[in-house]
Scaffold this active site. Structure first.
Site, PDB file in Angstrom:
ATOM      1  N   PRO A 115      -3.024  11.541   0.102  1.00  0.00           N
ATOM      2  CA  PRO A 115      -2.849  12.676  -0.800  1.00  0.00           C
ATOM      3  C   PRO A 115      -1.367  12.941  -1.046  1.00  0.00           C
ATOM      4  CG  PRO A 115      -4.126  13.315   1.132  1.00  0.00           C
ATOM      5  CD  PRO A 115      -3.646  11.924   1.370  1.00  0.00           C
ATOM      6  N   ALA A 118       1.623  16.157   0.589  1.00  0.00           N
ATOM      7  CA  ALA A 118       0.965  16.744   1.752  1.00  0.00           C
ATOM      8  C   ALA A 118       1.778  16.503   3.013  1.00  0.00           C
ATOM      9  CB  ALA A 118      -0.428  16.143   1.892  1.00  0.00           C
ATOM     10  N   GLY A 119       2.931  15.876   2.870  1.00  0.00           N
ATOM     11  CA  GLY A 119       3.740  15.582   4.052  1.00  0.00           C
ATOM     12  C   GLY A 119       3.224  14.367   4.804  1.00  0.00           C
ATOM     13  N   LEU A 120       2.442  13.534   4.117  1.00  0.00           N
ATOM     14  CA  LEU A 120       1.882  12.359   4.790  1.00  0.00           C
ATOM     15  C   LEU A 120       2.600  11.071   4.380  1.00  0.00           C
ATOM     16  CD1 LEU A 120      -1.937  13.207   4.695  1.00  0.00           C
ATOM     17  CD2 LEU A 120      -0.290  13.664   6.507  1.00  0.00           C
ATOM     18  N   GLY A 121       3.714  11.225   3.700  1.00  0.00           N
ATOM     19  CA  GLY A 121       4.569  10.060   3.449  1.00  0.00           C
ATOM     20  C   GLY A 121       4.194   9.209   2.257  1.00  0.00           C
ATOM     21  N   SER A 122       3.557   9.798   1.231  1.00  0.00           N
ATOM     22  CA  SER A 122       3.143   8.975   0.084  1.00  0.00           C
ATOM     23  C   SER A 122       4.350   8.402  -0.665  1.00  0.00           C
ATOM     24  CB  SER A 122       2.243   9.764  -0.865  1.00  0.00           C
ATOM     25  OG  SER A 122       2.958  10.817  -1.466  1.00  0.00           O
ATOM     26  N   ALA A 124       7.400   7.543   0.512  1.00  0.00           N
ATOM     27  CA  ALA A 124       7.977   6.424   1.257  1.00  0.00           C
ATOM     28  C   ALA A 124       7.043   5.225   1.206  1.00  0.00           C
ATOM     29  CB  ALA A 124       8.214   6.826   2.708  1.00  0.00           C
ATOM     30  N   ALA A 125       5.745   5.477   1.314  1.00  0.00           N
ATOM     31  CA  ALA A 125       4.775   4.379   1.276  1.00  0.00           C
ATOM     32  C   ALA A 125       4.874   3.653  -0.059  1.00  0.00           C
ATOM     33  CB  ALA A 125       3.364   4.919   1.497  1.00  0.00           C
ATOM     34  N   ASP A 166       9.946   8.351   7.430  1.00  0.00           N
ATOM     35  CA  ASP A 166       8.781   7.928   6.650  1.00  0.00           C
ATOM     36  C   ASP A 166       8.815   6.443   6.306  1.00  0.00           C
ATOM     37  OD1 ASP A 166       8.584  10.652   6.708  1.00  0.00           O
ATOM     38  OD2 ASP A 166       7.899  10.854   4.641  1.00  0.00           O
TER      39      ASP A 166
HETATM   40  O1  PMV Z   1       6.799  16.628   4.584  1.00  0.00           O
HETATM   41  P1  PMV Z   1       7.655  15.446   4.574  1.00  0.00           P
HETATM   42  O2  PMV Z   1       6.945  14.165   4.766  1.00  0.00           O
HETATM   43  O3  PMV Z   1       8.557  15.427   3.362  1.00  0.00           O
HETATM   44  O4  PMV Z   1       8.573  15.539   5.880  1.00  0.00           O
HETATM   45  C1  PMV Z   1       9.821  16.125   5.893  1.00  0.00           C
HETATM   46  C2  PMV Z   1      10.404  16.045   7.272  1.00  0.00           C
HETATM   47  C3  PMV Z   1      11.683  16.860   7.422  1.00  0.00           C
HETATM   48  O5  PMV Z   1      12.062  16.702   8.781  1.00  0.00           O
HETATM   49  C4  PMV Z   1      11.451  18.315   7.132  1.00  0.00           C
HETATM   50  C5  PMV Z   1      12.793  16.362   6.512  1.00  0.00           C
HETATM   51  C6  PMV Z   1      13.342  15.008   6.860  1.00  0.00           C
HETATM   52  O6  PMV Z   1      13.964  14.412   5.961  1.00  0.00           O
HETATM   53  O7  PMV Z   1      13.224  14.569   8.014  1.00  0.00           O
END
Ligand code: PMV
Length: 355
Positions: A115, A118-122, A124-125, A166
């Site tokens: 998704p 959502a902070g799951l790294g889409s 970077a993937a 990521d």
């Molecule tokens: O939610 P994401 O996957 O964008 O994670 C960000 C992680 C942080 O530590 C808040 C920022 C970073 O660049 O490490």
């Protein structure tokens, strides 16, 4: 015969230390068993044709013929354009750095189970898989460390800043520990976790699509806000940051020694620190609280967190203990997209085939 390259990479969860890692403190992240695939094959016309076949709920096709771009949105142009920015920048980067692709006809197709926002790294993937697929397609050295660095550069070009976490996870899989910007791969046992996402596509299409262009900048905005608050409350924040560093170190030992009750407790404390630095919106807070109340061993925000004014979009990660099924139902009722995930999966996988 047509050559076809298939690059597949995992999504990630940050288990400990997000935000604090931006200031050199330790963070632990793991690959999860949700993947993104980029396929590169030849096409008769020159230039790139990019098709996003499935990033949950929308599709987009874009012709990147030299000097000219044509977009055919199926549904949600903003969201798709955001995702495709990473593909376009990867192509530009590879042309600049390796001189590959110019005038060639390449068909790129993306299929994703991750998704967005959502902070799951889409993001970077997408970068890792696109770069790896195109390097393999054009026969450029596929050294993993170089792919990871290339992908991190592309991510930074698109979004301004990006920690190496990521792209490292998407490239290597497994677990990585980041400290002072250095990435270390760790060999730890798998964990069965639950991830709950709020407001990501396809859950609340209305809100998510309206705000999506801003959403791409969500992490950047939250990181900036933390920085501002840190400047005001310097000594207090320094202390909080040191505590987070200690939590991550103890968490690694807890996983090594299979001490899950302790691991869960450390997740709860880490979540408290994230709340203290102001990155936990109401809806993510609710998911964490209800998980804790229903007997999870631990629960916390994962990734950047969220903002109430952006609908609380973001994710939480839960170590469920015995309470899994009950907990998932309750999270769904609270409006989350709920996924069972297993950590520690395989990193970048490349297959070469012929159609
Ligand atoms: O939610 P994401 O996957 O964008 O994670 C960000 C992680 C942080 O530590 C808040 C920022 C970073 O660049 O490490």
């Amino acid at each position: 015969m047509m050559k076809k390259i298939r690059a597949s990479v995992p999504a990630k969860v940050i288990l400990f230390g997000e935000h604090f890692v931006v200031y050199g403190k330790r963070a632990l992240a793991a690959a999860i068993n949700r993947r993104l695939v980029v396929e590169a094959s030849s096409r008769e016309r020159g230039g790139y044709h990019v098709k996003i076949a499935s990033i949950p709920t929308f599709g987009l096709e874009m012709d990147l013929v030299t000097g000219e771009e044509k977009a055919r949105p199926y549904k949600d142009y903003d969201a798709a354009a955001n995702a495709i920015a990473y593909v376009r920048e990867s192509i530009r980067y590879l042309e600049e750095k390796y001189g590959i692709g110019e005038g060639e006809g390449v068909e790129i197709e993306i299929k994703s189970e991750i998704p967005l926002s959502a902070g799951l790294g889409s993001s970077a993937a997408t970068c890792v898989a696109t770069i790896a697929a195109l390097k393999a397609y054009f026969g450029v050295n596929g050294d993993l460390d170089v792919i990871r660095e290339d992908a991190n550069r592309v991510e930074r070009r698109v979004q301004g800043a990006a920690s190496p976490i990521d792209t490292a996870i998407s490239t290597y899989g497994g677990y990585v520990l980041v400290k002072e910007g250095e990435v270390k791969r760790l060999h730890l046992a798998e964990l069965n976790l639950i991830v709950g996402c709020i407001g990501s596509i396809p859950l609340s299409m209305g809100m998510a699509t309206k705000k999506f262009s801003e959403m791409g900048l969500k992490t950047k905005k939250i990181v900036e806000q933390v920085k501002e608050r840190k400047e005001v409350f310097k000594s207090i924040y320094d202390a909080i940051f040191d505590v987070s560093d200690a939590i991550t170190a103890q968490a690694v030992t807890a996983i090594e020694e299979s001490e899950f009750v302790k691991l869960g407790a450390l997740m709860n404390i880490n979540h408290g620190l994230l709340d203290a630095i102001g990155v936990v919106p109401r809806r993510l807070s609710e998911l964490v609280k209800l998980s804790q109340e229903l007997g999870a061993l631990g629960a916390k925000v994962t990734g950047a967190g969220g903002l109430d004014e952006m609908g609380g979009v973001g994710s939480v990660v839960v170590l469920p203990g015995e309470s899994g099924e009950r907990l998932k139902g309750a999270m769904e009722i609270a409006g989350a997209l709920v996924m069972d995930v297993e950590t520690g999966g395989e990193g970048l996988k490349i297959e070469v085939g012929f159609d």
